[in-house]
Design an enzyme around this catalytic site. Structure first.
Site, PDB file in Angstrom:
ATOM      1  N   GLU A  89       0.832  -1.203   0.000  1.00  0.00           N
ATOM      2  CA  GLU A  89       0.000   0.000   0.000  1.00  0.00           C
ATOM      3  C   GLU A  89       0.862   1.246   0.000  1.00  0.00           C
ATOM      4  OE1 GLU A  89      -3.302  -1.834   3.032  1.00  0.00           O
ATOM      5  OE2 GLU A  89      -2.340   0.057   3.474  1.00  0.00           O
ATOM      6  N   CYS A 109       4.763  -6.928   8.738  1.00  0.00           N
ATOM      7  CA  CYS A 109       5.556  -6.256   9.766  1.00  0.00           C
ATOM      8  C   CYS A 109       5.753  -7.219  10.928  1.00  0.00           C
ATOM      9  CB  CYS A 109       4.795  -5.026  10.253  1.00  0.00           C
ATOM     10  SG  CYS A 109       5.752  -3.958  11.358  1.00  0.00           S
ATOM     11  N   CYS A 113       2.011  -4.721  16.560  1.00  0.00           N
ATOM     12  CA  CYS A 113       1.146  -3.747  17.257  1.00  0.00           C
ATOM     13  C   CYS A 113      -0.297  -4.264  17.292  1.00  0.00           C
ATOM     14  CB  CYS A 113       1.219  -2.384  16.577  1.00  0.00           C
ATOM     15  SG  CYS A 113       2.895  -1.724  16.550  1.00  0.00           S
ATOM     16  N   CYS A 116      -3.015  -2.566  15.045  1.00  0.00           N
ATOM     17  CA  CYS A 116      -2.674  -2.281  13.648  1.00  0.00           C
ATOM     18  C   CYS A 116      -3.099  -3.389  12.694  1.00  0.00           C
ATOM     19  CB  CYS A 116      -1.166  -2.057  13.539  1.00  0.00           C
ATOM     20  SG  CYS A 116      -0.603  -1.757  11.852  1.00  0.00           S
ATOM     21  N   CYS A 328      -2.672   2.250   8.309  1.00  0.00           N
ATOM     22  CA  CYS A 328      -1.696   1.223   7.996  1.00  0.00           C
ATOM     23  C   CYS A 328      -2.314  -0.167   7.753  1.00  0.00           C
ATOM     24  CB  CYS A 328      -0.774   1.177   9.220  1.00  0.00           C
ATOM     25  SG  CYS A 328       0.668   0.189   9.039  1.00  0.00           S
TER      26      CYS A 328
HETATM   27  N1  SAH Z   1       6.256   0.881  11.876  1.00  0.00           N
HETATM   28  C1  SAH Z   1       6.333   2.304  11.801  1.00  0.00           C
HETATM   29  C2  SAH Z   1       5.689   2.909  10.562  1.00  0.00           C
HETATM   30  C3  SAH Z   1       4.341   2.380  10.117  1.00  0.00           C
HETATM   31  S1  SAH Z   1       2.874   2.840  10.962  1.00  0.00           S
HETATM   32  C4  SAH Z   1       5.756   2.943  13.042  1.00  0.00           C
HETATM   33  O1  SAH Z   1       5.105   2.235  13.805  1.00  0.00           O
HETATM   34  O2  SAH Z   1       5.968   4.124  13.268  1.00  0.00           O
HETATM   35  C5  SAH Z   1       2.735   4.569  10.853  1.00  0.00           C
HETATM   36  C6  SAH Z   1       1.895   5.161  11.961  1.00  0.00           C
HETATM   37  O3  SAH Z   1       0.508   4.792  11.819  1.00  0.00           O
HETATM   38  C7  SAH Z   1       2.332   4.675  13.334  1.00  0.00           C
HETATM   39  O4  SAH Z   1       2.400   5.734  14.242  1.00  0.00           O
HETATM   40  C8  SAH Z   1       1.225   3.704  13.676  1.00  0.00           C
HETATM   41  O5  SAH Z   1       1.139   3.513  15.054  1.00  0.00           O
HETATM   42  C9  SAH Z   1       0.020   4.386  13.069  1.00  0.00           C
HETATM   43  N2  SAH Z   1      -1.165   3.503  12.926  1.00  0.00           N
HETATM   44  C10 SAH Z   1      -1.200   2.174  12.713  1.00  0.00           C
HETATM   45  N3  SAH Z   1      -2.471   1.732  12.694  1.00  0.00           N
HETATM   46  C11 SAH Z   1      -3.258   2.811  12.889  1.00  0.00           C
HETATM   47  C12 SAH Z   1      -4.661   3.019  12.988  1.00  0.00           C
HETATM   48  N4  SAH Z   1      -5.512   2.012  12.869  1.00  0.00           N
HETATM   49  N5  SAH Z   1      -5.103   4.284  13.206  1.00  0.00           N
HETATM   50  C13 SAH Z   1      -4.242   5.321  13.298  1.00  0.00           C
HETATM   51  N6  SAH Z   1      -2.914   5.192  13.204  1.00  0.00           N
HETATM   52  C14 SAH Z   1      -2.425   3.961  13.019  1.00  0.00           C
END
Ligand code: SAH
Length: 338
Positions: A89, A109, A113, A116, A328
């Site tokens: 994406e 990944c 998380c 996520c 993400c």
């Molecule tokens: N792995 C890296 C980059 C990818 S995610 C990181 O964690 O920073 C980029 C951002 O989007 C991160 O801050 C992540 O926590 C956030 N993110 C992931 N899922 C999300 C969601 N459902 N709603 C809002 N932000 C989200």
């Protein structure tokens, strides 16, 4: 040999190997990264013999657009198919004064998380430097808009794919022509990698996904963070900011009833005291099947107010792309479920 993703030094030695002058490497790099050539026959300023040799010995692999969804605010989310059929994406975010592209650094990944959408697939593989740069060029070419900023906030953890991400950063800066300061790496906080980045003293922007003011909650939200306690991470961030004089961004996802209380805001402000930084508040984008919800506007505003009162600089991520599952991993996931 795959040429897309090669840097100048590699192209130079390749030209020499074929018995041609090394200055041909600049022409090839321009075709690849400035003019978006997909075929050697387009490279009309190269001698015919070199073009033929390249066609025989090498390839230029570029992504294909599989799907796109456009939000009313102008954000476009793309699903791209790579050379081996895997999909990633990438999101285009046009603003009046800038055009940002949000790139993926890995397929899947390993950070795990719990909130996520990408985490579910685990890590499939790292993206190559070429595949990262390709995302930027493909969206630039397709939209006709010159990309001014790149953020590594798509799928994957960029600091778990350091060599390829750094190579992509240099290609984007040196060949595509995007200023270092306009390139942002977002990470869950791989402490040793932040130390290495600081030593390189690049002018890029570093964003840390903090999401919690204490280790217990942070490790619940970001399992990989259990390897990198906050104390060391914050120290590494302090060193990074001191060394590079670059302001660090701390991203803080706001999840209802989990990390959004005024007490947690105070704790967060204490944690970041004295660091050249600002906090970017991101109201959670709900992911189907995850037990987390977005807090109300009122709660978000109250959290922000506490941080400001404590002297922290705060911005709030603009609500873009919400209607297209802007978060993400959500597009790839819906494609897989479809
Ligand atoms: N792995 C890296 C980059 C990818 S995610 C990181 O964690 O920073 C980029 C951002 O989007 C991160 O801050 C992540 O926590 C956030 N993110 C992931 N899922 C999300 C969601 N459902 N709603 C809002 N932000 C989200």
């Amino acid at each position: 040999m795959e040429l897309f993703g090669r840097n100048r030094a590699e192209l130079e030695s390749f030209c020499k190997q074929l018995g041609h002058s090394s200055f041909r490497s600049k022409q090839i790099a321009d075709w690849l990264y400035k003019r978006g050539a997909r075929d050697f026959s387009e490279m009309t300023n190269l001698p015919g013999a070199l073009r033929e040799e390249l066609a025989e010995s090498s390839s230029i692999t570029r992504a294909e657009i599989v799907k796109q969804s456009k939000s009313p605010d102008g954000t476009v989310k793309y699903l791209l198919k790579l050379g081996d059929g895997e999909t990633v994406e990438t999101v285009l975010l046009p603003y009046p004064d800038r055009v940002s592209v949000c790139v993926s650094s890995q397929i899947g990944c390993s950070a795990g998380c719990t909130f996520c959408a990408t985490a579910e697939s685990g890590l499939v593989r790292n993206l190559t430097a070429g595949e990262i740069v390709d995302q930027v060029l493909t969206l630039q070419e397709h939209s006709g808009k010159r990309v001014t900023h790149v953020v590594f906030m798509g799928m994957g953890e960029p600091l778990m794919n350091m060599p390829n991400v750094l190579k992509a950063i240099h290609l984007l800066n040196e060949e595509v022509g995007i200023a270092m300061r306009r390139l942002t790496i977002s990470t869950v906080g791989i402490t040793p990698a932040i130390g290495k980045l600081a030593e390189m003293d690049l002018q890029l922007t570093l964003a840390i996904s903090l999401h919690a003011p204490d280790d217990a909650l942070r490790q619940k939200l970001i399992p990989l963070a259990s390897k990198f306690p906050l104390r060391d991470l914050i120290q590494a961030c302090r060193n990074y900011a001191d060394r590079t004089k670059r302001r660090i961004t701390f991203e803080y996802l706001l999840i209802a009833g989990t990390n959004d209380s005024p007490t947690q805001a105070v704790k967060l402000a204490k944690l970041l005291k004295g660091i050249l930084c600002h906090v970017n508040l991101i109201p959670y984008n709900e992911v189907h099947g995850k037990p987390y919800a977005r807090p109300s506007r009122k709660v978000v505003a109250a959290f922000k107010e506490v941080l400001e009162r404590e002297g922290v600089e705060v911005t709030q991520r603009m609500e873009r792309g919400h209607s297209i599952s802007g978060a993400c991993g959500q597009l790839r996931r819906s494609e897989r479920l479809a």
